[in-house]
Design an enzyme around this catalytic site. Structure first.
Site, mmCIF file in Angstrom:
data_model
loop_
_atom_site.group_PDB
_atom_site.id
_atom_site.type_symbol
_atom_site.label_atom_id
_atom_site.label_comp_id
_atom_site.label_asym_id
_atom_site.label_seq_id
_atom_site.Cartn_x
_atom_site.Cartn_y
_atom_site.Cartn_z
ATOM 1 N N ASP A 129 0.702 3.600 2.329
ATOM 2 C CA ASP A 129 0.504 4.174 3.650
ATOM 3 C C ASP A 129 -0.655 5.173 3.547
ATOM 4 O OD1 ASP A 129 1.560 3.761 6.312
ATOM 5 O OD2 ASP A 129 2.203 5.846 6.273
ATOM 6 N N ASP A 163 0.851 -1.191 0.000
ATOM 7 C CA ASP A 163 0.000 0.000 0.000
ATOM 8 C C ASP A 163 0.888 1.244 0.000
ATOM 9 O OD1 ASP A 163 0.325 1.032 3.003
ATOM 10 O OD2 ASP A 163 0.209 -1.150 3.025
#
Length: 312
Positions: free
Chosen positions: A237, A235
């Protein structure tokens, strides 16, 4: 050579596990250890599989350790959070994990870790082989050396350069999107970052973020075990104004399972017999305490780590 009492569960011809007690000589038995999540542990990679249940002066490891062979190389797998993901990042028994691997004779550790990206160009599903660490933890024991012994060990380059280069070369040769180098900032967790924290980490120049490399890397260095990481980006973040959920992380980590196993298989097949790095002698000159003043109990407890230096 140390004699260690362990519980073994060995695989029978029918595929079932048979448990027995045995006295096993542990010295140069296992060449390489893989620490990571459950998706990495493909027993089909290994022949002559057994499970070893161990105790250490620092308690029991996260779980039993799966030991086997791959192309003649002895390999073990340890689930960092325990089977079923039972240990929070701050609760993982890191000292017991690394000490148990040391007693098994492990010389090299590959950490398989899911991470968030702090850079646009480090995209989800990319593989990162970091070369630096920044410690933002505050609740974890990060050394074996206490109770009458002080060690000031160099840690300028926390990842083994020989192993890291091998990971990059093998991942690249297999066509995976791999980023060489970068700084992994280790947060305490178990909560994910606030947006403010994530943006500050970006401003500080960090590249990826996770929760488990510390104190694992520090303890591996104290144990004179080479330590490198296959970090899989799951991802961006929260700096990118996208929410991070465990569902997204698990989904993307699962997508990278095949790549991680493929890279690990390539490393095992090509691992050199000799270590051309300074990790193997990390304690040389680092023990500050006068040897004669180290308590006998501490000498005995830490024998697998410091024994060869106490004989000098």
């Amino acid at each position: 050579m140390a004699l260690l009492s362990v519980s073994l569960r060995t695989e029978t011809s029918s595929g079932n596990l048979h448990e027995k007690r045995a006295e096993v000589f542990m010295c140069d038995n296992v060449d390489i250890a893989i620490i990571g999540g459950s998706g990495v542990y493909d027993v089909n990679l290994l022949d002559r599989v057994k499970e070893v249940d161990m105790d250490t002066p620092f308690g029991k490891p996260s779980d039993s350790i799966t030991v086997g062979e791959h192309g003649g190389t002895k390999v073990c797998f340890l689930p960092r959070h325990g089977l079923g993901h039972r240990y929070s990042p701050s609760e993982v028994p890191y000292r017991a994990n690394i000490f148990a691997l040391k007693k098994l004779g492990v010389k090299r550790i590959i950490s398989a870790s899911a991470v968030g990206s702090l850079r646009e160009e480090y995209a989800p599903l990319d593989i990162v082989v970091p070369d630096q660490l920044y410690d933002r933890t505050r609740l974890r024991k990060s050394t074996f050396f206490e109770d009458g012994i002080v060690v000031h060990m160099g840690f300028a380059d926390p990842f083994c350069p020989q192993m890291s280069k091998m990971i990059v070369d093998i991942a690249s040769s297999k066509g995976y999107s791999v980023k060489e180098g970068g700084t992994y900032v280790c947060m305490e967790g178990p909560q994910f970052s606030t947006r403010a924290e994530s943006r500050v980490y970006q401003t500080l120049g960090f590249d990826i973020i996770g929760m488990t490399a510390i104190p694992e890397a520090k303890l591996a260095r104290e144990a004179e075990i080479c330590y490198s990481m296959i970090a899989t980006v799951t991802d961006y973040d929260v700096w990118k104004d996208e929410d991070v959920t465990i569902e997204v992380i698990i989904e993307n980590a699962m997508k990278n399972e095949v790549a991680v196993r493929d890279i690990i298989s390539g490393i095992i097949k090509n691992i050199p017999s000799e270590r051309a790095c300074s990790c193997k002698d990390a304690l040389n000159g680092a023990i500050a305490t006068v040897h004669s003043m180290i308590p006998d109990e501490t000498r005995t407890r830490l024998g697998p780590l410091i024994g060869r230096y106490m004989e000098q």
